[in-house]
Design an enzyme around this catalytic site. Structure first.
Site, PDB file in Angstrom:
ATOM      1  N   LEU A  72       0.832  -1.204   0.000  1.00  0.00           N
ATOM      2  CA  LEU A  72       0.000   0.000   0.000  1.00  0.00           C
ATOM      3  C   LEU A  72       0.863   1.249   0.000  1.00  0.00           C
ATOM      4  CD1 LEU A  72      -1.631   0.425   3.551  1.00  0.00           C
ATOM      5  CD2 LEU A  72       0.210  -1.152   3.103  1.00  0.00           C
ATOM      6  N   TYR A  78       1.197  -5.497 -11.557  1.00  0.00           N
ATOM      7  CA  TYR A  78       2.166  -6.523 -11.177  1.00  0.00           C
ATOM      8  C   TYR A  78       2.711  -7.264 -12.395  1.00  0.00           C
ATOM      9  CZ  TYR A  78       0.919  -5.697  -6.328  1.00  0.00           C
ATOM     10  OH  TYR A  78       0.737  -5.105  -5.103  1.00  0.00           O
TER      11      TYR A  78
END
Length: 238
Positions: free
Chosen positions: A175, A217
């Site tokens: 995060l 990702y």
């Protein structure tokens, strides 16, 4: 289904898709040493190149690279200035990367609130941090020109990894403060975490990604369902 990947999925509470780095499913020791070192060298070059191109968007910012560029393993903890920049009001902001795992659970809870994550018990947050193999953080430190002391420090990013300390690791809880998103900091955080794991001879790296961030990702080298492997989840029937 690889038992190694399955074992990392059994403790998950929710069920986003499994994303794994494109490494062989066999133990990391099967990877030739020279090949692994070559991968690490390429990753190091790509890491700093991504910082320059992704984070620095004005000429008031300056990347401070670590003093040592040796290929040997970097010991825990590692800490250095990732970015330094001067704001329009003249204050200097440094963004500090650390793998020391020193995270205040109240600061972490506040950061989770900012990104809209559901609250978790503080005792469990503390246990998760304590039992992690590696906890990487980003802190912002702001100082006025000529100011002495440590300045104002706040937690702006975190990621952690669990591991068997030998073959496998899983990345969790990535995060970044919304006011710092879009600057390449999340990318830098993950790349630095991966590099630390590779330097410790851990080559099977996986994570769980919500559908809206799978592409993020993928651009970092992760592959959804490699070779047809599927993440599997067990839930209590009550």
């Amino acid at each position: 289904m690889s038992a190694l990947l399955l074992s990392s999925a059994l403790n998950l509470c929710s069920g986003p898709p499994l994303v794994s780095l494109d490494f062989p499913s066999t133990p990391a020791l099967a990877l030739p040493r020279g090949s692994r070192n070559q991968k690490i060298r390429k990753l190091k070059a790509g890491f700093w190149e991504s910082i320059r191109s992704g984070i620095l968007k004005n000429n008031t910012a300056q990347v401070i690279e670590p003093a040592s560029t040796a290929e040997e393993e970097v010991p825990f903890p590692e800490e250095f200035v990732l970015v330094e920049r001067t704001r329009p009001d003249g204050t200097v902001e440094q963004i500090i990367f650390s793998s020391g795992g020193n995270v205040d659970v109240y600061d972490l809870q506040a950061l989770c609130d900012k990104v809209g994550w559901p609250r978790r018990p503080l005792s469990k947050l503390a246990a998760a941090l304590r039992n992690s193999y590696l906890v990487a953080t980003l802190h912002s430190i702001s100082k006025s020109a000529g100011e002495e002391g440590n300045g104002q420090k706040k937690l702006i990013g975190m990621a952690r990894a669990t591991s068997d300390h030998a073959f496998n690791a899983t990345i969790w809880d990535v995060l970044v403060d919304p006011s710092y998103q879009g600057q390449g900091l999340g990318k830098a955080l993950i790349e630095k975490l991966i590099r630390a794991l590779l330097q410790r001879d851990i080559g099977n790296i996986s994570l769980f990604a919500d559908s809206q961030v799978v592409e993020f990702y993928r651009n970092l080298g992760f592959e959804p369902d490699p070779e047809g492997i599927k993440g599997m989840f067990w839930y209590p029937k009550y």
